[in-house]
Write a protein that holds these residues in place. Structure first.
Motif, mmCIF file in Angstrom:
data_model
loop_
_atom_site.group_PDB
_atom_site.id
_atom_site.type_symbol
_atom_site.label_atom_id
_atom_site.label_comp_id
_atom_site.label_asym_id
_atom_site.label_seq_id
_atom_site.Cartn_x
_atom_site.Cartn_y
_atom_site.Cartn_z
ATOM 1 N N HIS A 139 0.620 -0.789 -0.034
ATOM 2 C CA HIS A 139 0.087 -0.537 0.300
ATOM 3 C C HIS A 139 1.170 0.777 0.069
ATOM 4 O O HIS A 139 1.850 1.419 0.122
ATOM 5 C CB HIS A 139 -0.844 -0.260 1.400
ATOM 6 C CG HIS A 139 -1.676 -1.347 1.262
ATOM 7 N ND1 HIS A 139 -1.746 -2.400 1.549
ATOM 8 C CD2 HIS A 139 -2.911 -1.079 0.978
ATOM 9 C CE1 HIS A 139 -2.294 -3.363 1.369
ATOM 10 N NE2 HIS A 139 -3.259 -2.024 0.980
ATOM 11 N N GLN A 141 -0.325 4.985 1.193
ATOM 12 C CA GLN A 141 -1.393 5.818 1.023
ATOM 13 C C GLN A 141 -1.207 6.923 1.866
ATOM 14 O O GLN A 141 -0.492 7.002 2.547
ATOM 15 C CB GLN A 141 -3.050 4.789 1.403
ATOM 16 C CG GLN A 141 -3.481 3.466 0.825
ATOM 17 C CD GLN A 141 -4.253 2.728 1.501
ATOM 18 O OE1 GLN A 141 -4.371 2.779 2.813
ATOM 19 N NE2 GLN A 141 -5.202 2.583 1.094
ATOM 20 N N LEU A 153 -9.992 8.068 3.388
ATOM 21 C CA LEU A 153 -8.440 8.302 2.555
ATOM 22 C C LEU A 153 -7.981 9.071 1.613
ATOM 23 O O LEU A 153 -9.655 10.168 0.519
ATOM 24 C CB LEU A 153 -8.790 6.499 1.415
ATOM 25 C CG LEU A 153 -8.173 6.200 0.175
ATOM 26 C CD1 LEU A 153 -5.880 6.320 1.214
ATOM 27 C CD2 LEU A 153 -8.390 4.837 -0.677
ATOM 28 N N GLU A 156 -3.758 7.636 -3.145
ATOM 29 C CA GLU A 156 -3.541 5.960 -3.405
ATOM 30 C C GLU A 156 -2.590 5.864 -4.275
ATOM 31 O O GLU A 156 -2.569 6.575 -5.630
ATOM 32 C CB GLU A 156 -4.038 5.108 -2.609
ATOM 33 C CG GLU A 156 -5.326 4.380 -3.947
ATOM 34 C CD GLU A 156 -6.257 3.529 -2.893
ATOM 35 O OE1 GLU A 156 -5.875 2.554 -2.160
ATOM 36 O OE2 GLU A 156 -7.584 4.016 -3.337
#
Ligand code: KG4
Ligand code: ZN
Length: 338
Positions: A139, A141, A153, A156
């Motif tokens: 990931h 992010q 979020l 990303e």
């Protein structure tokens, strides 16, 4: 309250005991790097079997370090996802079975929430709200963290994660597994700028990332001619510059946009020295500060899982003991947590 943390989502088995009054009482990690090395990457079935072998000895070690018995554990937190399904199932069934035997609650924890909150285990933790940059093997992010459990979020990676880009590029340069630390080490011997690599999406105006093109750009250079060791070091240095420049630029943009002066960095790539240097400089320029987990808590470990679980329990999210029913979530978006 003493919370046992169990981590087994990938190639590290982690066990830790966290006390909400006294802090971290003990933690131990077994890394499977040597076992997977021969295959150039993680072999899921081997990972699962090794987690089974390691969990009980690690638990004994942690309890001895903490000076506690099993009976003193109040709850068990375990990584329920995201990660390798079989590996997750080992940790989940171990944790659920032990909790049932002890008559205490077992609590599924999101692996990335563990990473995200890990800087709070440091001596001088940040206050909420803050911006978090999560950079791991799976990931990349940027999140706005209002409090435990409230994660928005912001952006990303659209393709490869930063750690994945490090690992794949390392493989291209013949550095083997795990690539990230090896590439970072080689980069220290090289000079950036001799090869020119793109800074993907640096001017995209949003907080998204893209790292797969960078790996292709490295491949193009590597195919053009035989690379000497010095060439490889220069290429590694330029690659590291490109990734860290983009990460730092977007992390600062997120802080600015949300008017927040605390940036938390978590996940394996957070161990990268050049990234830390760049983030410290860029965030200081806007009058802010960067918070990192202790170096040994950057990569996967049980302490961050025990801590995240303890924070959930303090919020009153206590599952009924001995339910015994559990499920793992190999794919589990962090912003779906409540
Ligand atoms: O968070 P983590 O331990 O596991 C995941 O949840 O993915 O992160 C592992 C990733 C790997 O891609 C590894 O190559 C990378 O973090 N990594 C690094 C460094 N140390 C670990 N990447 C760049 N520089 C490092 N020093
Ligand atoms: Zn991780």
């Amino acid at each position: 309250m003493k919370v046992l943390g169990i981590e087994s989502s990938c190639d590290e088995t982690g066990v830790a005991l966290y006390d909400t009054e006294r802090g971290l009482l003990g933690h131990a990690v077994h890394t499977q790097v040597a076992m997977h090395e021969a295959y150039g990457g993680v072999v899921p079935e081997l990972a699962s079997r090794d987690h089974i072998r390691r969990l009980i000895p690690l638990l004994e070690r942690v309890l001895a370090e903490a000076g506690c018995t099993r009976r003193e554990i109040d709850a068990i937190a375990y990584t329920a996802g995201p990660g390798l399904a079989g590996a997750l199932l080992v940790g989940a069934s171990f944790a659920e079975a032990l909790a049932m035997a002890l008559g205490i609650p077992a609590l599924p924890v999101h692996h990335l929430e563990g990473h995200l909150l890990s800087p709070l285990l440091a001596d001088d933790p940040p206050a909420f709200p803050f911006i978090a940059l999560l950079v791991s093997g799976g990931h990349t992010q940027l999140m706005r963290v209002a409090r435990v459990g409230d994660y928005e979020l912001l952006g990303e990676s659209l393709d490869d994660a930063a750690g994945e880009a490090f690992d794949k590029t390392a493989k291209l340069l013949g550095l083997g597994y795990p690539g990230g630390p090896a590439l970072a080490k080689l980069a220290e011997a090289g000079t950036p700028g001799r090869y020119k690599l793109p800074r993907p999406m640096i001017n995209s105006g949003d907080l998204s990332f893209s790292f797969s093109g960078l790996k292709t750009a490295v491949l193009t250079v590597a195919r053009a001619r035989e690379l000497t060791d010095a060439d490889k070091a220069d290429l590694a240095a330029e690659f590291q510059e490109a990734v860290t420049e983009v990460l730092a630029a977007k992390a600062v943009a997120a802080c600015r946009q949300h008017r927040l002066l605390a940036l938390v960095v978590a996940g394996g790539v957070g161990a990268n020295r050049r990234l830390r240097q760049r983030l410290d400089q860029a965030v200081a320029k806007i009058g802010g500060r960067v918070f990192y987990p202790r170096l040994e808590l950057c990569t996967d470990n049980g302490a961050m899982i025990a801590f995240a679980g303890s924070q959930r329990l303090l919020q009153g999210k206590v599952p009924a003991p001995g339910g015994g029913a559990f499920a793992v979530r190999p794919r589990w978006p962090l912003d779906q947590l409540s």
